[in-house]
Motif scaffolding. Structure first.
Motif, mmCIF file in Angstrom:
data_model
loop_
_atom_site.group_PDB
_atom_site.id
_atom_site.type_symbol
_atom_site.label_atom_id
_atom_site.label_comp_id
_atom_site.label_asym_id
_atom_site.label_seq_id
_atom_site.Cartn_x
_atom_site.Cartn_y
_atom_site.Cartn_z
ATOM 1 N N UNK A 43 46.208 36.704 37.675
ATOM 2 C CA UNK A 43 45.496 37.769 38.382
ATOM 3 C C UNK A 43 44.065 37.328 38.689
ATOM 4 N N UNK A 44 43.580 37.682 39.881
ATOM 5 C CA UNK A 44 42.189 37.408 40.260
ATOM 6 C C UNK A 44 41.274 38.421 39.571
ATOM 7 N N UNK A 45 40.372 37.988 38.698
ATOM 8 C CA UNK A 45 39.527 38.931 37.949
ATOM 9 C C UNK A 45 38.612 39.769 38.834
ATOM 10 N N UNK A 46 38.238 39.256 39.999
ATOM 11 C CA UNK A 46 37.287 39.976 40.847
ATOM 12 C C UNK A 46 37.928 41.134 41.598
ATOM 13 N N UNK A 47 39.243 41.046 41.824
ATOM 14 C CA UNK A 47 39.919 42.060 42.643
ATOM 15 C C UNK A 47 41.136 42.671 41.970
ATOM 16 N N UNK A 48 41.589 42.079 40.862
ATOM 17 C CA UNK A 48 42.825 42.466 40.169
ATOM 18 C C UNK A 48 44.066 42.219 41.021
ATOM 19 N N UNK A 49 43.925 41.360 42.009
ATOM 20 C CA UNK A 49 45.053 40.974 42.866
ATOM 21 C C UNK A 49 45.918 39.941 42.143
ATOM 22 N N UNK A 50 47.239 40.089 42.236
ATOM 23 C CA UNK A 50 48.146 39.086 41.679
ATOM 24 C C UNK A 50 48.147 37.866 42.603
ATOM 25 N N UNK A 51 47.749 36.727 42.069
ATOM 26 C CA UNK A 51 47.667 35.510 42.869
ATOM 27 C C UNK A 51 49.009 34.791 42.943
ATOM 28 N N UNK A 107 37.676 29.600 41.627
ATOM 29 C CA UNK A 107 36.927 30.849 41.753
ATOM 30 C C UNK A 107 37.859 32.053 41.813
ATOM 31 N N UNK A 108 38.943 31.938 42.562
ATOM 32 C CA UNK A 108 39.906 33.040 42.659
ATOM 33 C C UNK A 108 40.541 33.338 41.304
ATOM 34 N N UNK A 112 34.547 33.067 38.526
ATOM 35 C CA UNK A 112 33.170 32.549 38.574
ATOM 36 C C UNK A 112 32.746 32.307 40.028
ATOM 37 N N UNK A 113 31.448 32.302 40.308
ATOM 38 C CA UNK A 113 30.967 32.126 41.689
ATOM 39 C C UNK A 113 31.362 30.778 42.284
ATOM 40 N N UNK A 114 31.629 30.790 43.584
ATOM 41 C CA UNK A 114 32.003 29.559 44.287
ATOM 42 C C UNK A 114 30.890 28.524 44.197
ATOM 43 N N UNK A 115 29.641 28.999 44.122
ATOM 44 C CA UNK A 115 28.498 28.081 43.985
ATOM 45 C C UNK A 115 28.646 27.214 42.741
ATOM 46 N N UNK A 116 29.175 27.793 41.661
ATOM 47 C CA UNK A 116 29.330 27.047 40.407
ATOM 48 C C UNK A 116 30.534 26.104 40.459
ATOM 49 N N UNK A 117 31.666 26.589 40.953
ATOM 50 C CA UNK A 117 32.844 25.709 41.001
ATOM 51 C C UNK A 117 32.599 24.551 41.965
ATOM 52 N N UNK A 118 31.938 24.848 43.085
ATOM 53 C CA UNK A 118 31.708 23.827 44.119
ATOM 54 C C UNK A 118 30.664 22.803 43.698
ATOM 55 N N UNK A 119 29.565 23.292 43.090
ATOM 56 C CA UNK A 119 28.412 22.416 42.838
ATOM 57 C C UNK A 119 28.343 21.874 41.417
ATOM 58 N N UNK A 120 29.053 22.491 40.478
ATOM 59 C CA UNK A 120 28.991 22.043 39.077
ATOM 60 C C UNK A 120 30.356 21.569 38.588
#
Length: 477
Positions: A43-51, A107-108, A112-120
């Motif tokens: 599940x996506x924590x930000x939306x509760x959507x089943x991925x 991120x999905x 966590x923010x895309x800025x962190x997954x992308x840059x760190x």
């Protein structure tokens, strides 16, 4: 506070990642269903959507994966180190090529923010594979004997806070040393590990060298207890780490544990305040505070406490909480409802025990799992929020007068994973760092990682080191 300007939404496109409606586990080079047919949802924590729906490993699947790893061990360990290194280099390059896709996926699935997954996260994932690829043909020069041998099959269990990075920390040194791997990702974040399985196939890695078993704690327990596993590596909670230590005791399995933390961030009166505030924010609010080495206890010298707190609150008022796929977002979603409940319970305990709570002014989205950045003042060593690992965006602020008092308070914890020191005096950095019982001490920075630098803890934060030359030792006989 009046905002000087607003940020327009800058969403990263979801179209760069193609998530299938269902995934099997990865055993012996193939994706396969669970032996008993069980599945679970990611599940996506930000939306509760089943991925996606994912195969749930059980004991029979652990048996199958360990057997595959055992069969692959002979041929894999017999390869010259330079040949093993080629596979690791190939994996590292594919990770770089697919980094945007993997960052969006992480991120999905994690929140966590895309800025962190992308840059760190993703640059560090690739860097770990590149680093250990370089070691694969130099093991005789690592300081562990002229001709060190691999252990065999490594059973590895990783957490949900850095799913792909923790995988890299575990798998890269194991493969470089000639071991084969059965890895169980966390049940809330299985997808990036399954995408990594596809990368292994894309890199032509021989079947059985890496096996991925998504599942719950029962699968992890079966893997740890399996008689044909030679090495267990675990990153996660101290409570589970203790259970694993008990399970492995009396066997000849090698064990490394990287567990919880309650890191102290110590700010002296001569520290550059603006720089220290940025380090404090990065230390506790990076990845929503869901970091084992987070600087969750701020120790400020009394004479500058008011100035630091005023500046810190002003900075927290500028953090943007919301859609993790928005490139402007600073604070994403908490990973699961269970984790959110624990953070909430401990924050309420802080208030009930008399600490003063301050929460950053921000609007929480209507769906998903969210907790606004929060700090507590008036905290004593007796408060639960100063003793227990919250694993969320909650900072406990304590004060001190002398360096000796700062060290005593910093060390007054059952944990010993990380610490930070902020001061302009190099001699003070060295003197204080030398007395802190923490595996990593950062000076005038926080949460900085490099694959060449070892990481690990003391006391209830575990034992063994990951990263660097030291990270090879756990996988060599």
């Amino acid at each position: 506070m009046t905002k000087l300007f607003e940020y327009a939404p800058a969403p990263e496109s979801r179209s760069v990642v193609d998530i299938a409606p269902s995934y099997g586990m990865f055993v012996d080079g193939e994706f396969t269903e669970a032996a008993d047919g069980r599945v679970f949802k990611s599940v996506a924590p930000a939306t509760e959507e089943v991925l996606s729906e994912v195969a749930r490993a059980g004991e029979a699947d652990v048996d199958r994966a360990v057997a595959a790893a055992r069969r692959a061990f002979g041929p894999w360990s017999a390869l010259p180190g330079a040949e093993r290194g080629k596979y690791l280099f190939r994996i590292a390059r594919i990770i770089q090529e697919r980094s945007r896709e993997l960052a969006v996926l992480e991120t999905l699935d994690n929140g966590k923010p895309i800025r962190e997954t992308r840059d760190a996260d993703l640059p560090l994932v690739a860097a770990h594979f590149f680093y250990y690829a370089g070691w694969a043909d130099k093991l005789g020069y690592a300081g562990f004997g002229a001709d060190p041998k691999p252990l065999g099959v490594a059973g590895q269990v990783i957490p949900w806070n850095f799913p792909l990075l923790m995988l890299a920390w575990k798998i890269a040194p194991a493969l470089a040393c000639g071991n084969t791997v059965v890895l169980k990702p966390a049940e809330t974040t299985p997808l990036s590990a399954l995408f990594f399985a596809d990368i292994c196939r894309q890199a032509g890695l021989p079947a059985g060298v890496v096996n991925i078993l998504p599942g719950y704690g029962d699968a992890g327990a079966a893997l740890v207890a399996h008689p044909d596993v030679d090495k267990v590596a675990f990153t996660g909670s101290t409570a589970v780490g203790k259970e694993i230590a008990r399970a492995v005791a009396g066997t000849d399995k090698r064990l490394t544990l990287e567990l919880g933390g309650k890191g102290a961030n110590i700010v002296f009166d001569d520290a550059p305040v603006d720089q220290a505030v940025e380090g404090i924010v990065g230390g506790i609010f990076f990845n929503q505070g869901q970091v084992c080495c987070a600087g969750s206890r701020l120790l400020v010298q009394e004479s500058v406490a008011d100035e630091v707190l005023e500046s810190l609150k002003r900075r927290l008022g500028t953090l943007r909480l919301g859609d993790p796929l928005d490139k402007n977002t600073d604070i994403g979603a908490v990973n699961s409802p269970e984790q959110l409940a624990r953070i909430t319970e401990l924050a309420e305990a802080g208030e009930a025990e008399g600490a003063e709570r301050w929460t950053a002014p921000c609007e929480l989205p209507g769906s998903g799992y969210w907790f606004a950045p929060t700090l507590f003042t008036g905290v004593t060593q007796a408060h639960r929020i100063a003793r227990e690992e919250i694993f969320g965006p909650v900072l406990s602020v304590l004060t001190f007068r002398t360096p000796a008092e700062a060290v005593a308070k910093a060390n007054n914890t059952p944990y010993g994973l990380s610490a930070g020191v902020w001061t302009e005096k190099g001699s003070r950095i060295l003197a204080v760092a030398d007395r802190l019982r923490a595996g990593v001490v950062w000076a005038n920075t926080f949460n900085k990682f490099d694959p060449a630098s070892p990481f690990g803890g003391y006391k209830e934060s575990g034992f063994g080191r990951e990263g660097g030359r030291h990270g090879l030792e756990a996988y060599l006989r």
